[in-house]
Design an enzyme around this catalytic site. Structure first.
Site, short mmCIF file in Angstrom:
data_model
loop_
_atom_site.label_atom_id
_atom_site.label_comp_id
_atom_site.label_asym_id
_atom_site.label_seq_id
_atom_site.Cartn_x
_atom_site.Cartn_y
_atom_site.Cartn_z
N GLU A 295 32.29 -11.51 0.94
CA GLU A 295 32.83 -11.10 -0.36
C GLU A 295 34.36 -11.19 -0.32
O GLU A 295 34.98 -10.69 0.61
CB GLU A 295 32.41 -9.67 -0.70
CG GLU A 295 32.77 -9.29 -2.13
CD GLU A 295 32.36 -7.86 -2.48
OE1 GLU A 295 32.02 -7.63 -3.65
OE2 GLU A 295 32.37 -6.99 -1.60
N MET A 430 30.83 -3.13 4.13
CA MET A 430 30.38 -4.19 3.22
C MET A 430 28.88 -4.04 3.00
O MET A 430 28.11 -3.86 3.93
CB MET A 430 30.70 -5.56 3.82
CG MET A 430 30.20 -6.74 2.99
SD MET A 430 30.91 -6.76 1.33
CE MET A 430 29.66 -7.69 0.43
N ASN A 432 26.26 -5.92 2.21
CA ASN A 432 25.27 -7.01 2.30
C ASN A 432 23.85 -6.44 2.21
O ASN A 432 23.53 -5.46 2.89
CB ASN A 432 25.42 -7.73 3.64
CG ASN A 432 26.85 -8.03 4.00
OD1 ASN A 432 27.55 -8.70 3.26
ND2 ASN A 432 27.28 -7.53 5.15
N GLU A 465 28.05 2.46 0.19
CA GLU A 465 27.39 1.18 0.47
C GLU A 465 25.91 1.20 0.09
O GLU A 465 25.37 0.19 -0.35
CB GLU A 465 27.56 0.81 1.94
CG GLU A 465 29.00 0.73 2.42
CD GLU A 465 29.89 -0.12 1.51
OE1 GLU A 465 29.41 -1.14 0.98
OE2 GLU A 465 31.07 0.24 1.34
#
Length: 1025
Positions: A295, A430, A432, A465
């Site tokens: 990203e 992050m 994902n 997250e």
């Protein structure tokens, strides 16, 4: 361990010579540079320019840019300077030389040719001179309201490239990727092949997709009808990071096709894409690790793909690895098959439909701890030596997963959920899908050395997250201009979930502090709407990852939830997620869901567009006249100098005004929607005081009439606890912001905080210390040390009683422990009371035990900072930093090391972190910010940034939030016109893309505001103190 020889280090020249001189390196716009040598990027060299005065017009290379533009224009006209030079040499040969000497009369033919050449040359020069300068820039010239004519781009092989726009065409849609990667963690290279199943949405000859820095060896194309592979040519256009496949046949609408590309590339040495790192284990053996951070725009550097969020597809991923490594990806592993040379190929099941930026894979030596949650296997992974620090993360993840599934009424759709602590990771974390990456400090928790603040950090980051698994992954913003739909919601849910299921850790103080800082940013002219139409370039996209997308977005959702009620808010959110699962959305889609739930009793879309489509926020001015409340709104704009705010620009918000009055409890606060520039609100009775923006749930600042300010100040002195601690912190913030504008005398702001003698809550004290600390640092850095010292003394007298009550232990509630940390850090930083004596004793005992003595975690950072003031203490802390395994303890040590007043030590820290030796480069922005907070570090930090600008951009990317933090952290305390000129000149000498960055404009504006603040308030401060 060998300690560094700090006395041999050479400081930046600016710290030794006149600060008006600099040695400025050439800037390479790495976001736009093609990979000149794709497999050996570290061999690129940069040649520094000579020294120059930081005054425009005196630079030795001031004509370089013009010369480049004119050369470009000549090439556009089909006439290069090299050819022109050779042409002149050839013309000389046209003169006949007589035997009598070198000069003779030229022939008539020669005269004619020369005249023609001169005429052409003059014509060309006139054309170049008369055309606007923008003709020769990459952007070109265009008028408003007219479409700009596009010039056909040229591929690297000299052929025309069939697409000229940044955004991909929508004629082709990817359906499925099959990606096979073989990374070599020794050479830090990898080979790959990707097979993409495509569908033509309209007839076309070309397939345009993204690819960055790949050596493409072969590409084949196959239609579903023929089932015969055909090799095809690949055209590359690095400027847009795109490739084009010219199909051997027309792609017909509705038909499916298959594209296969084989390639090789480097494993990245930055923090973007598929990148590699090394670390040492417990036995000091060097280990290698590779992870992804895609990203926003880096999936294209790992494999050719349609790298825009709306191009969702499914993914089958295969990783070929060495036997000692573990490979992870988004989905569960389906098989591990031995292949040649002792390697193993892992295959992962086909993913759900998702965007490319959410694809992830990791290769390294790891251990994990797991727990099943209703059919989903939750696992926490880390390097083997830190497996004992994952228990808190696992317990937290299990609770949050269950909470989110219940709240959103949608089950988490994958069979596994991995959270991985990465040894070196730029971002905090992050999201994902199914494979969440974290910095070690944001996931690991050590029971001995981690404080309540550390525990809360881990909990909040996991909550953020996990919320993304619904907001961002299941439903994704269509384009980066609506990034707030992802990040604003995740930030909102981060705090909302803590309030619901971690009450002992819930701390609105953190949200309030972040919100107030965000509002200061949003009050600048360099701010932007959170839903922004003009987001195209990579730098513009990267710059959307800022506090506005996160905390302004979250604040607007909090304001809406407060106004509509929690039940209506939840039903609208659930409807939005259900309607758009596995799809892409814009802001309007969210507001349409709210309107559907409210049944149009309130036009939420109309209301919220006033907040998302214009920058800034309102200043609500309140005048009370007996039972009437006259309210007016205007934009709160920090810089009130003429010409700064665009003329004729008007702002109007639909503001949910809330207020509480004397004699009423908070359960019966009142709410009114202000939709006009001004209005009158009728009160039911006359009251002594009124507080507008109850609990600061509204995203606006309030200014009261003189009588109402005095009534609030009086009430705070009599009994502050009639108002909530949120409201008390809100009042402190508002009055200091208004004093900065001159709307309130600065003395009145200090009168208001006189009540702090009776304050026992963290939020108001933290906000008061934040505001006074800013003033102190401005005074100190300008040389007004006596005035700065008197300010500290005055604040200490207000808080003396609370400071003296603090115990150097970890006892008490999380909130009281945080307050202890704040108060003792203030006292020891400024050496007031007997704080330093106690801290020195604790540090000496800790050092005598060789760091084995257990220090109270809440005061550990303060003790380390005091210890770092001596040479012996600083070097001992450095040695412990190199050897410890607890990231929580290492962070406290690093902050202490960066608080030194020795410029040699500070420079060594920054230099060492930049190189990545001993101190991870991920820590550099933190170090620069800490160094830049105090005198004399603030000058050193800026000099370091200037001298290493190229390296910083290469490592962190020009538009990234890290670069934003580095520039802000090194300039935010400048408050002289000389510093303003210096910073401005530095960025003007960089590329145009750099000088136009929002964070550069913001930095310049903050310096201007500091100058303005000092001019306005210095005399008042001198008199008052």
């Amino acid at each position: 361990m060998e300690v560094p020889e700090l006395d041999r280090l050479q400081l930046p020249r600016n710290m030794i010579e006149n600060s008006m001189f600099e040695e400025e390196p050439d800037v390479v716009d790495l976001a736009k540079e093609p990979c000149l040598h794709p497999l050996e990027p570290d061999e690129v060299e940069y040649e520094p320019r000579g020294s120059r005065l930081l005054v425009r017009g005196l630079g030795e290379h001031e004509m370089d840019e013009d010369e480049e533009d004119y050369e470009s224009s000549a090439k556009l006209l089909g006439m290069s300077f090299m050819n022109r030079s050779s042409g002149l040499r050839n013309s000389v040969a046209g003169y006949r030389q007589s035997p009598d000497g070198p000069c003779s009369v030229p022939s008539a033919r020669t005269i004619g040719v020369c005249a023609l050449v001169i005429l052409v040359a003059v014509s060309v020069i006139m054309v170049i001179y008369l055309l606007p300068r923008c003709t020769f820039t990459k952007e070109g010239c265009h008028k408003k309201n007219q479409s700009m004519g596009l010039i056909q781009p040229v591929a690297t092989n000299g052929k025309l490239f069939p697409w000229a726009q940044d955004r991909l065409p929508t004629a082709i849609m990817p359906l499925r990727y099959e990606l096979t990667l073989h990374p070599n963690l020794t050479s830090m290279t990898f080979t790959g092949s990707v097979t993409i199943s495509l569908q033509a949405l309209q007839a076309t000859w070309n397939i345009i997709l993204h690819s960055k820095c790949h050596n493409i060896s072969r590409a084949t194309f196959m239609s579903a009808a023929s089932s015969q592979e055909k090799q095809v040519e690949v055209l590359e256009y690095p400027f847009h990071e795109q490739i084009a496949i010219v199909a051997p046949e027309t792609l017909l609408e509705g038909q499916n096709y298959t594209l296969k590309i084989e390639y090789s590339a480097n494993i990245s040495s930055s923090y973007s894409g598929f990148y590699g790192i090394s670390y040492t284990d417990e036995s000091k053996e060097k280990k290698y690790f590779a992870a992804t951070q895609f990203e926003p725009l880096a999936a294209r550097s790992a494999f050719p793909c349609f790298d825009e969020p709306a191009f969702k597809a499914t993914f089958i991923i295969r990783i070929i690895r060495e036997e000692q490594y573990t490979a992870l990806s988004n989905m569960p592993k389906t098989s591990s098959v031995p292949v040649e040379d002792g390697l193993v190929q892992d295959e992962f099941s086909e993913s759900v439909k998702m965007s490319t930026y959410l694809v992830a894979f990791i290769v390294g030596e790891m251990k994990n701890l797991s727990q099943d949650v209703n059919g989903t296997l939750v696992s926490i992974y880390t390097v083997p030596q830190k497996i004992g620090q994952v228990h808190h993360a696992l317990e937290t993840t299990v609770k949050l997963l269950e909470f989110y599934q219940n709240y959103f009424e949608i089950q988490y759709p994958l069979k596994k959920l991995d959270l991985v602590a990465i040894p070196d990771f730029e971002a905090g974390a992050m999201e994902n899908w199914g494979l969440l990456n974290f910095r070690e400090e944001a996931l690991l928790y050590d029971n001995v050395t981690s404080s309540v603040v550390d525990r809360k950090l881990v909990t909040k980051v996991i909550a953020h997250e996990l919320a993304h698994q619904w907001f961002g992954n299941l439903v994704t913003m269509q384009w980066w201009n609506d990034l707030w739909l992802n990040e604003g919601f995740a930030t909102f849910m981060e705090y909302f979930s803590l309030e619901k299921i971690f009450e002992e850790l819930y701390s609105y103080e953190d949200f309030l502090a972040a919100l107030l800082k965000t509002m200061k940013k949003d009050s600048l002219n360099s701010s932007h709407p959170i839903s922004l139409s003009s987001v195209q370039s990579s730098e513009q996209i990267e710059e959307m990852f800022n506090s506005l997308s996160y905390f302004k977005g979250a604040s607007l959702l909090l304001m809406l939830k407060t106004y509509l009620g929690e039940d209506v808010f939840q039903r609208a959110v659930v409807l939005y997620l259900r309607k758009h699962s596995y799809g892409s959305t814009q802001s309007d889609d969210l507001w349409d869901s709210f309107n559907e739930v409210t049944n149009k009793t309130l036009d939420v879309k109309k209301m919220m567009k006033t907040w998302t489509l214009q920058k800034g926020f309102p200043l609500v001015t309140v005048h009370r006249n007996r039972k009437e409340l006259v309210v007016q709104q205007e934009r709160f704009f920090l810089n009130m100098k003429p010409g700064v705010q665009p003329s004729g620009e008007s702002y109007l918000w639909h503001i949910p005004l809330t207020f509480v009055t004397e004699g009423r409890n908070y359960s019966s606060y009142q709410s009114v929607l202000l939709e006009t520039q001004s209005d009158i609100i009728n009160l039911t009775e006359e009251v002594q005081w009124i507080k507008v923006n109850t609990n600061m749930t509204g995203y606006y600042i309030v200014h009261y009439g003189d009588d109402d300010w005095e009534a609030l100040i009086k009430q705070l002195k009599i009994n502050p606890y009639v108002l909530s601690d949120k409201d008390r912190a809100n009042l402190i913030n508002n009055i200091f912001q208004l004093a900065g504008l001159g709307k309130v005398p600065l003395q009145r702001a200090f009168d208001l905080i006189d009540y702090l003698r009776n304050e026992n809550c963290t939020a108001p004290i933290t906000e008061a210390l934040f505001q006074t600390d800013l003033i102190h640092n401005l005074l100190e850095n300008l040389g007004y040390t006596d005035l700065a010292s008197r300010l500290v003394t005055r604040v200490f007298k207000l808080l003396q009683s609370q400071i003296q009550q603090q115990m150097w232990t970890d006892e008490g509630t999380p909130s009281s422990r945080e307050l202890r940390s704040v108060l003792l850090e203030f006292a020891c930083t400024y050496n007031v009371g007997n704080c330093n004596a106690t801290a020195v004793k604790l540090f000496d005992d800790w050092m005598a035990s060789n760091g084995t003595l257990s220090l109270p975690t809440e005061v550990m950072a303060t003790v380390f900072k005091v210890g770092a003031k001596t040479e012996k203490g600083w070097l001992f802390l450095l040695s412990k930093y190199m050897s410890l395994g607890s990231e929580a303890e290492k962070n406290k040590i690093l902050e202490a090391l960066a608080s030194s007043e020795d410029v040699w030590k500070l420079y060594w820290l920054m230099k060492t972190s930049l190189s990545g030796d001993n101190i991870r480069t991920q820590k550099l922005s933190f170090i620069i910010t800490k160094v830049g907070q105090r005198f004399p570090g603030h000058l050193l930090a800026w000099d370091f940034v200037k001298e290493n600008w190229n390296k910083l951009v290469q490592k962190f990317r020009l538009g990234s939030y890290t670069m934003h933090s580095i520039v802000a952290g090194s300039t935010h305390l400048f408050s002289t016109k000389a510093h303003l000129s210096e910073v401005q000149a530095f960025f003007e000498n960089q590329s145009e893309a750099t000088s136009q960055l929002r964070y550069v404009q913001e930095a310049l504006e903050v310096i201007q505001l500091n100058i303005q603040w000092m001019e306005k308030n210095l005399k008042t401060l001198t008199w008052w103190l």
